[in-house]
Write a protein that holds these residues in place. Sequence first.
Motif, mmCIF file in Angstrom:
data_model
loop_
_atom_site.group_PDB
_atom_site.id
_atom_site.type_symbol
_atom_site.label_atom_id
_atom_site.label_comp_id
_atom_site.label_asym_id
_atom_site.label_seq_id
_atom_site.Cartn_x
_atom_site.Cartn_y
_atom_site.Cartn_z
ATOM 1 N N PRO A 134 85.623 -38.924 -23.704
ATOM 2 C CA PRO A 134 86.060 -37.832 -22.812
ATOM 3 C C PRO A 134 84.978 -36.752 -22.673
ATOM 4 O O PRO A 134 85.059 -35.686 -23.280
ATOM 5 C CB PRO A 134 87.312 -37.301 -23.510
ATOM 6 N N LEU A 135 83.955 -37.049 -21.880
ATOM 7 C CA LEU A 135 82.860 -36.089 -21.695
ATOM 8 C C LEU A 135 83.421 -34.772 -21.171
ATOM 9 O O LEU A 135 84.233 -34.768 -20.254
ATOM 10 C CB LEU A 135 81.807 -36.665 -20.756
ATOM 11 N N PRO A 136 82.987 -33.648 -21.744
ATOM 12 C CA PRO A 136 83.638 -32.368 -21.470
ATOM 13 C C PRO A 136 83.185 -31.595 -20.232
ATOM 14 O O PRO A 136 83.814 -30.600 -19.878
ATOM 15 C CB PRO A 136 83.322 -31.563 -22.729
ATOM 16 N N ALA A 137 82.085 -32.009 -19.572
ATOM 17 C CA ALA A 137 81.572 -31.189 -18.466
ATOM 18 C C ALA A 137 80.777 -32.043 -17.493
ATOM 19 O O ALA A 137 80.334 -33.147 -17.831
ATOM 20 C CB ALA A 137 80.677 -30.074 -19.025
ATOM 21 N N THR A 138 80.573 -31.497 -16.297
ATOM 22 C CA THR A 138 79.718 -32.164 -15.323
ATOM 23 C C THR A 138 78.284 -32.157 -15.838
ATOM 24 O O THR A 138 77.944 -31.442 -16.771
ATOM 25 C CB THR A 138 79.772 -31.439 -13.959
ATOM 26 N N GLY A 139 77.458 -32.961 -15.196
ATOM 27 C CA GLY A 139 76.044 -32.994 -15.552
ATOM 28 C C GLY A 139 75.549 -34.415 -15.699
ATOM 29 O O GLY A 139 76.264 -35.378 -15.455
ATOM 30 N N ARG A 140 74.298 -34.519 -16.110
ATOM 31 C CA ARG A 140 73.679 -35.826 -16.365
ATOM 32 C C ARG A 140 73.776 -36.067 -17.869
ATOM 33 O O ARG A 140 73.130 -35.376 -18.658
ATOM 34 C CB ARG A 140 72.232 -35.838 -15.895
ATOM 35 N N TRP A 141 74.592 -37.034 -18.252
ATOM 36 C CA TRP A 141 74.838 -37.356 -19.659
ATOM 37 C C TRP A 141 74.032 -38.582 -20.062
ATOM 38 O O TRP A 141 74.043 -39.600 -19.365
ATOM 39 C CB TRP A 141 76.308 -37.609 -19.904
ATOM 40 N N LYS A 142 73.337 -38.463 -21.175
ATOM 41 C CA LYS A 142 72.653 -39.615 -21.767
ATOM 42 C C LYS A 142 73.574 -40.156 -22.853
ATOM 43 O O LYS A 142 73.891 -39.447 -23.820
ATOM 44 C CB LYS A 142 71.309 -39.218 -22.369
ATOM 45 N N LEU A 143 74.035 -41.400 -22.667
ATOM 46 C CA LEU A 143 74.927 -42.048 -23.629
ATOM 47 C C LEU A 143 74.120 -43.085 -24.398
ATOM 48 O O LEU A 143 73.690 -44.095 -23.823
ATOM 49 C CB LEU A 143 76.089 -42.738 -22.909
ATOM 50 N N VAL A 144 73.882 -42.837 -25.686
ATOM 51 C CA VAL A 144 73.136 -43.771 -26.521
ATOM 52 C C VAL A 144 74.138 -44.486 -27.424
ATOM 53 O O VAL A 144 74.802 -43.854 -28.248
ATOM 54 C CB VAL A 144 72.053 -43.057 -27.362
ATOM 55 N N ALA A 145 74.245 -45.798 -27.221
ATOM 56 C CA ALA A 145 75.183 -46.629 -27.982
ATOM 57 C C ALA A 145 74.426 -47.382 -29.071
ATOM 58 O O ALA A 145 73.369 -47.962 -28.808
ATOM 59 C CB ALA A 145 75.870 -47.617 -27.044
ATOM 60 N N GLN A 146 74.994 -47.350 -30.293
ATOM 61 C CA GLN A 146 74.386 -48.068 -31.418
ATOM 62 C C GLN A 146 75.481 -48.729 -32.233
ATOM 63 O O GLN A 146 76.510 -48.114 -32.530
ATOM 64 C CB GLN A 146 73.599 -47.124 -32.313
ATOM 65 N N GLY A 148 75.154 -51.497 -35.581
ATOM 66 C CA GLY A 148 74.228 -52.301 -36.372
ATOM 67 C C GLY A 148 72.828 -52.089 -35.836
ATOM 68 O O GLY A 148 72.389 -50.958 -35.654
ATOM 69 N N ASP A 149 72.132 -53.186 -35.510
ATOM 70 C CA ASP A 149 70.792 -53.030 -34.935
ATOM 71 C C ASP A 149 70.811 -53.104 -33.406
ATOM 72 O O ASP A 149 69.772 -53.127 -32.769
ATOM 73 C CB ASP A 149 69.816 -54.044 -35.530
ATOM 74 N N GLY A 150 72.010 -53.090 -32.813
ATOM 75 C CA GLY A 150 72.134 -53.080 -31.359
ATOM 76 C C GLY A 150 71.977 -51.670 -30.799
ATOM 77 O O GLY A 150 72.409 -50.697 -31.413
ATOM 78 N N TRP A 151 71.350 -51.578 -29.619
ATOM 79 C CA TRP A 151 71.073 -50.269 -29.021
ATOM 80 C C TRP A 151 71.105 -50.383 -27.498
ATOM 81 O O TRP A 151 70.686 -51.392 -26.924
ATOM 82 C CB TRP A 151 69.673 -49.809 -29.458
ATOM 83 N N GLY A 152 71.603 -49.331 -26.855
ATOM 84 C CA GLY A 152 71.580 -49.228 -25.400
ATOM 85 C C GLY A 152 71.634 -47.769 -25.003
ATOM 86 O O GLY A 152 72.141 -46.939 -25.747
ATOM 87 N N CYS A 153 71.117 -47.422 -23.823
ATOM 88 C CA CYS A 153 71.075 -46.042 -23.370
ATOM 89 C C CYS A 153 71.380 -45.983 -21.876
ATOM 90 O O CYS A 153 70.704 -46.645 -21.082
ATOM 91 C CB CYS A 153 69.694 -45.449 -23.662
ATOM 92 N N PHE A 154 72.391 -45.198 -21.535
ATOM 93 C CA PHE A 154 72.874 -45.116 -20.165
ATOM 94 C C PHE A 154 72.880 -43.660 -19.721
ATOM 95 O O PHE A 154 73.404 -42.811 -20.431
ATOM 96 C CB PHE A 154 74.293 -45.684 -20.078
ATOM 97 N N GLU A 155 72.304 -43.381 -18.545
ATOM 98 C CA GLU A 155 72.299 -42.018 -18.011
ATOM 99 C C GLU A 155 73.333 -41.958 -16.897
ATOM 100 O O GLU A 155 73.183 -42.573 -15.842
ATOM 101 C CB GLU A 155 70.905 -41.659 -17.508
ATOM 102 N N LEU A 156 74.414 -41.227 -17.173
ATOM 103 C CA LEU A 156 75.574 -41.138 -16.296
ATOM 104 C C LEU A 156 75.685 -39.742 -15.719
ATOM 105 O O LEU A 156 75.750 -38.763 -16.475
ATOM 106 C CB LEU A 156 76.841 -41.482 -17.099
ATOM 107 N N THR A 157 75.710 -39.624 -14.389
ATOM 108 C CA THR A 157 75.856 -38.328 -13.738
ATOM 109 C C THR A 157 77.305 -38.138 -13.333
ATOM 110 O O THR A 157 77.896 -38.999 -12.674
ATOM 111 C CB THR A 157 74.941 -38.234 -12.504
ATOM 112 N N LEU A 158 77.863 -36.985 -13.754
ATOM 113 C CA LEU A 158 79.237 -36.613 -13.392
ATOM 114 C C LEU A 158 79.172 -35.373 -12.520
ATOM 115 O O LEU A 158 78.509 -34.408 -12.862
ATOM 116 C CB LEU A 158 80.072 -36.322 -14.644
ATOM 117 N N LEU A 159 79.856 -35.413 -11.394
ATOM 118 C CA LEU A 159 79.865 -34.286 -10.456
ATOM 119 C C LEU A 159 81.176 -33.544 -10.515
ATOM 120 O O LEU A 159 82.207 -34.046 -10.769
ATOM 121 C CB LEU A 159 79.612 -34.788 -9.030
#
Length: 159
Positions: A134-146, A148-159
């Motif tokens: 539940p992201l609390p505000a608008t903006g460009r959010w960088k979501l870094v998922a980890q 174990g040794d798995g990793w991913g990074c998603f840049e999500l813009t909320l208006l």
Amino acid sequence: MRAIPLFVVALVLCGCTAPAPPAAGPALPTASPPVPAFQQSLPGSARRECVAVPGDATLVRSGDFIAGDFVEYRRQWHPDLGPDLGKLFWLPARPQLNAALTVTATSGGRTETYTAGSLATNDAGQAMYPSGIPLPATGRWKLVAQAGDGWGCFELTLL
């Protein structure tokens, strides 16, 4: 002539056999199933790099994760989103049974951390982490998922 041990003779005469070793437990998955063709053509990258989530993308790939449903997330999102909304799921390329998922979200100097305990299985039989983000505000959010040794990074813009 060599003597045959008495217990071997007794086993042969009675038709007995040595006890079988205990049966192994259920096999644990050691690798993820092959990646379906539709997942290979998703927006994003299989490399470990941050990727922008396009406005019309349901699923996006980054590093060791495919995440989504971003279209539904954006449709439901608002600043006071409660924990029952804001759901995203994360498909790991290499599921690790005892690895919890942590998603660190940053935007404008603000950091939020979310965890999803254990792996679940979706309708297609794939290992996945369901999560509430539940992201609390608008903006460009960088979501870094980890996990174990798995990793991913998603840049999500909320208006």
